[in-house]
Motif scaffolding. Structure first.
Motif, PDB file in Angstrom:
ATOM      1  N   VAL A 154      -6.993  -3.068   6.218  1.00  0.00           N
ATOM      2  CA  VAL A 154      -6.835  -1.907   6.797  1.00  0.00           C
ATOM      3  C   VAL A 154      -5.429  -1.288   7.165  1.00  0.00           C
ATOM      4  O   VAL A 154      -4.650  -2.118   7.731  1.00  0.00           O
ATOM      5  CB  VAL A 154      -7.795  -2.113   8.148  1.00  0.00           C
ATOM      6  N   TRP A 155      -5.194  -0.197   6.845  1.00  0.00           N
ATOM      7  CA  TRP A 155      -3.951   0.508   7.194  1.00  0.00           C
ATOM      8  C   TRP A 155      -4.295   1.982   7.694  1.00  0.00           C
ATOM      9  O   TRP A 155      -5.287   2.595   7.163  1.00  0.00           O
ATOM     10  CB  TRP A 155      -2.940   0.378   6.113  1.00  0.00           C
ATOM     11  N   SER A 156      -3.330   2.702   8.192  1.00  0.00           N
ATOM     12  CA  SER A 156      -3.557   4.039   8.567  1.00  0.00           C
ATOM     13  C   SER A 156      -2.215   4.672   8.195  1.00  0.00           C
ATOM     14  O   SER A 156      -1.208   4.339   7.876  1.00  0.00           O
ATOM     15  CB  SER A 156      -3.910   4.062   9.999  1.00  0.00           C
ATOM     16  N   PHE A 157      -2.389   6.035   8.272  1.00  0.00           N
ATOM     17  CA  PHE A 157      -1.470   7.111   7.814  1.00  0.00           C
ATOM     18  C   PHE A 157      -1.859   8.475   8.630  1.00  0.00           C
ATOM     19  O   PHE A 157      -2.968   8.551   8.585  1.00  0.00           O
ATOM     20  CB  PHE A 157      -1.142   7.095   6.236  1.00  0.00           C
ATOM     21  N   THR A 158      -0.844   9.340   8.488  1.00  0.00           N
ATOM     22  CA  THR A 158      -1.125  10.536   9.202  1.00  0.00           C
ATOM     23  C   THR A 158      -0.481  11.496   7.995  1.00  0.00           C
ATOM     24  O   THR A 158       0.969  11.443   7.516  1.00  0.00           O
ATOM     25  CB  THR A 158      -0.453  10.785  10.661  1.00  0.00           C
ATOM     26  N   THR A 210     -12.283   2.344   0.842  1.00  0.00           N
ATOM     27  CA  THR A 210     -12.599   3.688   1.668  1.00  0.00           C
ATOM     28  C   THR A 210     -11.349   4.436   2.245  1.00  0.00           C
ATOM     29  O   THR A 210     -10.594   3.546   2.695  1.00  0.00           O
ATOM     30  CB  THR A 210     -13.709   3.372   2.484  1.00  0.00           C
ATOM     31  N   VAL A 211     -11.792   5.562   2.314  1.00  0.00           N
ATOM     32  CA  VAL A 211     -10.709   6.267   3.331  1.00  0.00           C
ATOM     33  C   VAL A 211     -11.530   7.036   4.194  1.00  0.00           C
ATOM     34  O   VAL A 211     -12.529   7.759   4.081  1.00  0.00           O
ATOM     35  CB  VAL A 211      -9.884   7.014   2.538  1.00  0.00           C
ATOM     36  N   HIS A 212     -11.379   6.857   5.631  1.00  0.00           N
ATOM     37  CA  HIS A 212     -11.950   7.726   6.626  1.00  0.00           C
ATOM     38  C   HIS A 212     -11.011   8.510   7.624  1.00  0.00           C
ATOM     39  O   HIS A 212      -9.842   8.293   7.704  1.00  0.00           O
ATOM     40  CB  HIS A 212     -12.705   6.699   7.616  1.00  0.00           C
ATOM     41  N   ALA A 267      -7.583   3.601   5.756  1.00  0.00           N
ATOM     42  CA  ALA A 267      -7.875   3.169   4.688  1.00  0.00           C
ATOM     43  C   ALA A 267      -8.282   1.830   4.582  1.00  0.00           C
ATOM     44  O   ALA A 267      -7.763   1.123   5.402  1.00  0.00           O
ATOM     45  CB  ALA A 267      -6.855   3.478   3.515  1.00  0.00           C
ATOM     46  N   THR A 268      -9.174   1.332   3.902  1.00  0.00           N
ATOM     47  CA  THR A 268      -9.871  -0.101   4.035  1.00  0.00           C
ATOM     48  C   THR A 268     -10.210  -0.473   2.704  1.00  0.00           C
ATOM     49  O   THR A 268     -11.114   0.186   1.935  1.00  0.00           O
ATOM     50  CB  THR A 268     -11.253  -0.190   4.903  1.00  0.00           C
ATOM     51  N   LEU A 269      -9.894  -1.813   2.561  1.00  0.00           N
ATOM     52  CA  LEU A 269     -10.432  -2.775   1.163  1.00  0.00           C
ATOM     53  C   LEU A 269     -11.235  -3.844   1.923  1.00  0.00           C
ATOM     54  O   LEU A 269     -10.533  -4.465   2.725  1.00  0.00           O
ATOM     55  CB  LEU A 269      -9.105  -3.203   0.554  1.00  0.00           C
ATOM     56  N   THR A 301       0.958  -1.263  -0.283  1.00  0.00           N
ATOM     57  CA  THR A 301       0.018  -0.076   0.026  1.00  0.00           C
ATOM     58  C   THR A 301       0.762   1.358   0.045  1.00  0.00           C
ATOM     59  O   THR A 301       2.008   1.072   0.541  1.00  0.00           O
ATOM     60  CB  THR A 301      -0.979   0.237   1.215  1.00  0.00           C
ATOM     61  N   ILE A 302       0.414   2.228  -0.677  1.00  0.00           N
ATOM     62  CA  ILE A 302       1.045   3.622  -0.423  1.00  0.00           C
ATOM     63  C   ILE A 302      -0.174   4.696  -0.299  1.00  0.00           C
ATOM     64  O   ILE A 302      -0.998   4.680  -0.949  1.00  0.00           O
ATOM     65  CB  ILE A 302       1.692   4.017  -1.836  1.00  0.00           C
ATOM     66  N   PRO A 303       0.072   5.324   0.833  1.00  0.00           N
ATOM     67  CA  PRO A 303       1.133   5.325   1.818  1.00  0.00           C
ATOM     68  C   PRO A 303       1.101   3.976   2.744  1.00  0.00           C
ATOM     69  O   PRO A 303       0.204   3.301   2.553  1.00  0.00           O
ATOM     70  CB  PRO A 303       0.809   6.455   2.831  1.00  0.00           C
TER      71      PRO A 303
END
Length: 172
Positions: A105-109, A51-53, A86-88, A17-19
């Motif tokens: 599911v992954w996260s970034f700031t 999705t991105v939340h 972000a979620t697929l 994933t990117i980010p």
């Protein structure tokens, strides 16, 4: 070709994933990308399955799919110094109808700036002015940053023998 006796029953996976998960200082005008282990059914990659939340608030955007990479492009810039998730979902399927085994599911700031730096070509294979290149070689370019896969095609990346275009395909 000859068909086998079994069908594809292997669930696809997300290769990267990117980010990346837990990335910080992500540019405010970034897209969110996911590459898969195999070709996916483009019809299953939508704003309902990718999705991105920001907290519990969904980010408005569009989803595109090229090659094996899905891209979520937010409608506007992301918010400064803010965590996103972000979620697929398992609604994403490969061409055989196999779904992801579990939600990815992954996260970034985000950081505080936009990415306004144009990408550059860092390296090519074969090297510029190389001689004795094998006739069945592929041509590769490595960029300074992640590229939008939808912009990499036979109109934007060309190979010519003299002035004559060489037929081929572009993959990312």
């Amino acid at each position: 070709f000859t068909t086998g006796t079994t069908s594809d029953a292997i669930a696809p996976t997300v290769s990267f994933t990117i980010p990346v998960d837990s990335a910080t200082d992500v540019a405010l005008n970034s897209t969110v990308n996911a590459a898969f282990s195999e070709v996916m059914s483009a019809a299953t990659l939508t704003t309902a399955t990718f999705t991105v939340h920001q907290g519990t608030t969904p980010v408005s955007g569009t989803v595109t799919y090229v090659g094996t990479t899905a891209t979520f492009k937010p409608t506007g810039n992301l918010t400064t110094s803010t965590p996103y998730t972000a979620t697929l979902t398992t609604g994403v399927k490969d061409l055989a109808g196999n779904a992801l085994a579990a939600n990815k599911v992954w996260s970034f700031t985000t950081g505080t700036t936009l990415d306004n730096t144009a990408p550059t070509v860092r390296s090519t294979i074969p090297l510029d002015a190389a001689t004795g290149v094998l006739l069945n070689s592929t041509v590769n370019a490595t960029f300074s940053e992640v590229m939008n896969a939808a912009t990499l095609n036979t109109a934007t990346l060309t190979l010519k023998q003299g002035t004559t275009p060489v037929l081929g395909a572009v993959t990312s």
